[in-house]
Write a protein that holds these residues in place. Structure first.
Motif, short mmCIF file in Angstrom:
data_model
loop_
_atom_site.label_atom_id
_atom_site.label_comp_id
_atom_site.label_asym_id
_atom_site.label_seq_id
_atom_site.Cartn_x
_atom_site.Cartn_y
_atom_site.Cartn_z
N THR A 53 13.12 -21.31 -51.41
CA THR A 53 13.47 -20.56 -50.21
C THR A 53 12.39 -20.76 -49.15
O THR A 53 11.33 -21.34 -49.42
CB THR A 53 13.61 -19.07 -50.53
OG1 THR A 53 12.36 -18.60 -51.07
CG2 THR A 53 14.71 -18.84 -51.57
N ASP A 54 12.66 -20.27 -47.93
CA ASP A 54 11.72 -20.49 -46.83
C ASP A 54 10.35 -19.87 -47.10
O ASP A 54 9.33 -20.38 -46.63
CB ASP A 54 12.30 -19.90 -45.53
CG ASP A 54 13.53 -20.68 -45.05
OD1 ASP A 54 13.66 -21.85 -45.45
OD2 ASP A 54 14.34 -20.10 -44.29
N ASP A 55 10.33 -18.77 -47.85
CA ASP A 55 9.04 -18.10 -48.09
C ASP A 55 8.43 -18.47 -49.44
O ASP A 55 7.49 -17.82 -49.90
CB ASP A 55 9.22 -16.58 -48.00
CG ASP A 55 10.24 -16.05 -48.99
OD1 ASP A 55 10.96 -16.88 -49.59
OD2 ASP A 55 10.34 -14.81 -49.15
N PHE A 56 8.97 -19.53 -50.06
CA PHE A 56 8.42 -19.94 -51.36
C PHE A 56 7.02 -20.50 -51.16
O PHE A 56 6.79 -21.31 -50.26
CB PHE A 56 9.33 -21.00 -51.99
CG PHE A 56 9.07 -21.24 -53.46
CD1 PHE A 56 9.72 -20.50 -54.41
CD2 PHE A 56 8.16 -22.21 -53.88
CE1 PHE A 56 9.49 -20.70 -55.77
CE2 PHE A 56 7.91 -22.42 -55.23
CZ PHE A 56 8.58 -21.66 -56.17
N PRO A 57 6.05 -20.10 -52.00
CA PRO A 57 4.67 -20.60 -51.82
C PRO A 57 4.57 -22.10 -52.13
O PRO A 57 5.37 -22.65 -52.88
CB PRO A 57 3.87 -19.77 -52.82
CG PRO A 57 4.87 -19.36 -53.86
CD PRO A 57 6.16 -19.15 -53.12
#
Length: 311
Positions: A25-29
């Motif tokens: 996802t967009d906020d995956f580290p």
């Protein structure tokens, strides 16, 4: 985020391998090679999380995007460095495989767990430009050649351990009525040895090498499948005969079991089918609830011949 986790290992490798499929996802580290990683799960008959794969290192990342980004991560436990690094060692006679493993681990900064004492003094080790894992294997094979027990080096959450093959507790029972989905059996003459010739030391380059012993097995039944042994530690006919008899083997049998996952089973563990005991030579865990596993099994004598007497 996790779509699938697979753990795999075998007796002819040192490192436990994990393959992890993730949805990104967009906020995956950020995640990449060289980072540390661990995998936890609930052990059989347990209620809390335990480390199944630790300490690990991310080795490779592969992504794909078809509207939704996916990432496949390949990781190994840290014994991978012992398989990838080459060095040279000159080791004195009289050391045990346990003592040598401790030295390798110290030199390569691999933390140690329980290291079983093999109890067999080894020949002088002259190792030139080879992997550390190949040195460990040679030490363990030399231990078996001196009538020692079979061991394998493997990483656990406690550190690198030297583990006696088949010494696990509990020994898990595999049962068609309980946890087994399928059992398949393969029988083959590939790898069979029905005759062994043991050669002595060459005294002159242009002279034939003396033959110390020729031992026959099931040649009448399976034909002649000959192996040669030439070992500087074998000097007498009685030693040659004993070494040759250990290498004789007929038909090879491998059993493959697909079953509900027991996520703590490792390569080298003992399992039981009815009243017969087998050694796990390779394992593939598809983690989940309950998950599934595929085990390759062999009788302990076949394990000794294939993995500890092949050279």
């Amino acid at each position: 985020m996790v779509e699938k986790i697979t753990l795999e290992e075998s007796l002819d490798e040192i490192a436990y391998r994990a393959t992890i499929d993730l949805v990104i996802t967009d906020d995956f580290p950020a995640i990449g090679p060289g980072q540390e990683i661990r995998i936890s799960g609930i052990a059989p008959q347990g209620t809390s999380l335990v480390y199944l794969f630790h300490p690990g290192v991310i080795w490779e990342c592969s992504s794909r995007n078809s509207g939704q980004k996916h990432l496949t991560v390949t990781a190994y436990d840290k014994t991978i460095y012992l398989n990838k690094c080459e060095d040279e060692y000159l080791l004195p006679a009289g050391q045990t495989a346990s003592q040598r493993l401790k030295r390798y681990a110290a030199d390569w900064k691999i933390p140690l767990g329980h290291v079983a004492e093999t109890g067999k003094s080894l020949a002088k080790g002259v190792y030139r430009s080879q992997t550390i894992f190949s040195m460990i294997l040679n030490d363990l094979k030399d231990t078996v050649s001196r009538d020692g027990l079979m061991y394998r080096a493997r990483m656990t959450p406690n550190g690198l351990e030297l583990y006696e093959i088949g010494s696990n507790s509990p020994v898990w029972m595999l049962d068609m009525d309980q946890n087994v989905e399928e059992i398949t059996q393969k029988r083959t003459l590939e790898g069979a040895v029905t005759q062994v010739k043991v050669l002595g030391k060459a005294k002159e380059e242009d002279k034939p090498v003396p033959v110390l012993a020729v031992e026959k097995g099931e040649t009448e039944k399976y034909g002649t499948l000959q192996r040669i042994i030439q070992n500087s530690n074998i000097e007498t006919a009685s030693q040659a005969k004993k070494a040759a008899q250990k290498l004789l083997t007929g038909m090879q049998e491998t059993i493959t079991v697909t079953a509900i996952d027991i996520n703590t089973i490792r390569a080298g563990d003992k399992v039981q089918i009815k009243d017969l005991a087998f050694i796990v030579t390779s394992v593939r865990h598809e983690l989940g609830m309950p998950g599934s596993m595929t085990l390759e099994l062999m009788h302990i004598d076949a394990v000794r011949r294939k993995y500890f007497m092949a050279d």
